[in-house]
Design an enzyme around this catalytic site. Structure first.
Site, PDB file in Angstrom:
ATOM      1  N   CYS A  95      56.533 -12.945  53.315  1.00 28.11           N
ATOM      2  CA  CYS A  95      57.815 -13.165  53.972  1.00 28.11           C
ATOM      3  C   CYS A  95      58.579 -11.846  53.987  1.00 28.11           C
ATOM      4  CB  CYS A  95      58.606 -14.219  53.197  1.00 28.11           C
ATOM      5  SG  CYS A  95      60.213 -14.583  53.910  1.00 28.11           S
ATOM      6  N   LEU A  96      59.205 -11.540  55.116  1.00 33.93           N
ATOM      7  CA  LEU A  96      59.938 -10.271  55.208  1.00 33.93           C
ATOM      8  C   LEU A  96      61.130 -10.243  54.263  1.00 33.93           C
ATOM      9  CD1 LEU A  96      59.797  -9.630  59.070  1.00 33.93           C
ATOM     10  CD2 LEU A  96      58.420  -8.553  57.278  1.00 33.93           C
ATOM     11  N   HIS A 137      56.547 -22.119  58.466  1.00 32.06           N
ATOM     12  CA  HIS A 137      57.228 -21.202  57.541  1.00 32.06           C
ATOM     13  C   HIS A 137      58.617 -20.828  58.084  1.00 32.06           C
ATOM     14  CE1 HIS A 137      57.090 -17.329  54.956  1.00 32.06           C
ATOM     15  NE2 HIS A 137      58.160 -17.199  55.710  1.00 32.06           N
ATOM     16  N   GLU A 138      58.689 -20.522  59.394  1.00 32.67           N
ATOM     17  CA  GLU A 138      59.968 -20.104  59.986  1.00 32.67           C
ATOM     18  C   GLU A 138      60.950 -21.271  60.075  1.00 32.67           C
ATOM     19  OE1 GLU A 138      60.433 -17.077  59.986  1.00 32.67           O
ATOM     20  OE2 GLU A 138      58.340 -16.489  59.843  1.00 32.67           O
ATOM     21  N   HIS A 141      62.721 -21.887  56.921  1.00 32.19           N
ATOM     22  CA  HIS A 141      63.865 -20.989  56.686  1.00 32.19           C
ATOM     23  C   HIS A 141      65.172 -21.628  57.175  1.00 32.19           C
ATOM     24  CE1 HIS A 141      62.486 -17.178  55.051  1.00 32.19           C
ATOM     25  NE2 HIS A 141      61.492 -17.098  55.914  1.00 32.19           N
TER      26      HIS A 141
HETATM   27 ZN   LIG Z   1      59.819 -15.885  55.722  1.00 36.34          ZN
END
Ligand SMILES: [Zn+2]
Length: 173
Positions: A95-96, A137-138, A141
């Site tokens: 993850c960034l 995953h996004e 968020h």
């Molecule tokens: Zn992420």
């Protein structure tokens, strides 16, 4: 324009994001900025809360450009998972907002997603493989959920401690 990416732990990464009510030029600019930020990182997905905007907007592109695949930047506004497969798959996720940390996460192998595109058009598509993992995953968020929330508490705490240290180092003059 590139935007700074928030690093975990940050309260803004734990918030439930609001749906986008109308498509403004500001929102399109944000989407373009997010794509630029994502490609530059480099990463394959980015959610608005990761740049401090608590709205339901994500961008992704899982095309393997090393393998000659054409880039496919997707902007998803108010994305919604309509259906998930019983079949599951495991990917090593990163993850960034949690740099250089990777762990296996199990998720449904296929998902059907509905979203509004950059032009406000309703889109629906079934994703598989890496695309399916990335879109889940996004969307997580947008609900204040990180991939480390799927890990055992000890592993999660270990990663969080590393990130606290990283943030402290980065904040130093
Ligand atoms: Zn992420």
């Amino acid at each position: 324009m590139k935007r700074p990416i928030l690093i975990h732990p940050d309260p803004r990464l734990k918030k439930l994001c609001d749906p986008v009510a109308d498509l403004s030029d500001d929102l399109r600019t944000l989407a373009d900025d997010m794509l630029e930020t994502m490609y530059d990182a480099p990463g394959i997905g980015l959610a608005a809360p990761q740049v401090g905007i608590l709205h339901r907007l994500i961008v992704l592109d899982c095309a393997k450009q090393d393998n000659g695949e054409t880039p496919r930047p997707l902007v998803m506004i108010n994305p919604r998972i309509l259906a998930s497969s019983d079949e599951r798959s495991v990917y090593e996720e990163g993850c960034l907002s949690i740099p250089d940390q990777y762990a296996d996460v199990e998720r449904p192998k296929m998902v059907e997603v509905e979203w509004l595109d950059r032009d406000g058009k309703l889109q629906k598509e079934e994703f598989d493989g890496l695309w399916a993992t990335c879109v889940q995953h996004e969307i997580d968020h947008l609900d204040g959920k990180l991939f480390i929330d799927y890990l055992k508490p000890l592993k999660r705490q270990m990663i969080t401690r590393k990130m606290v240290k990283l943030k402290r180092e980065r904040a130093r003059p």
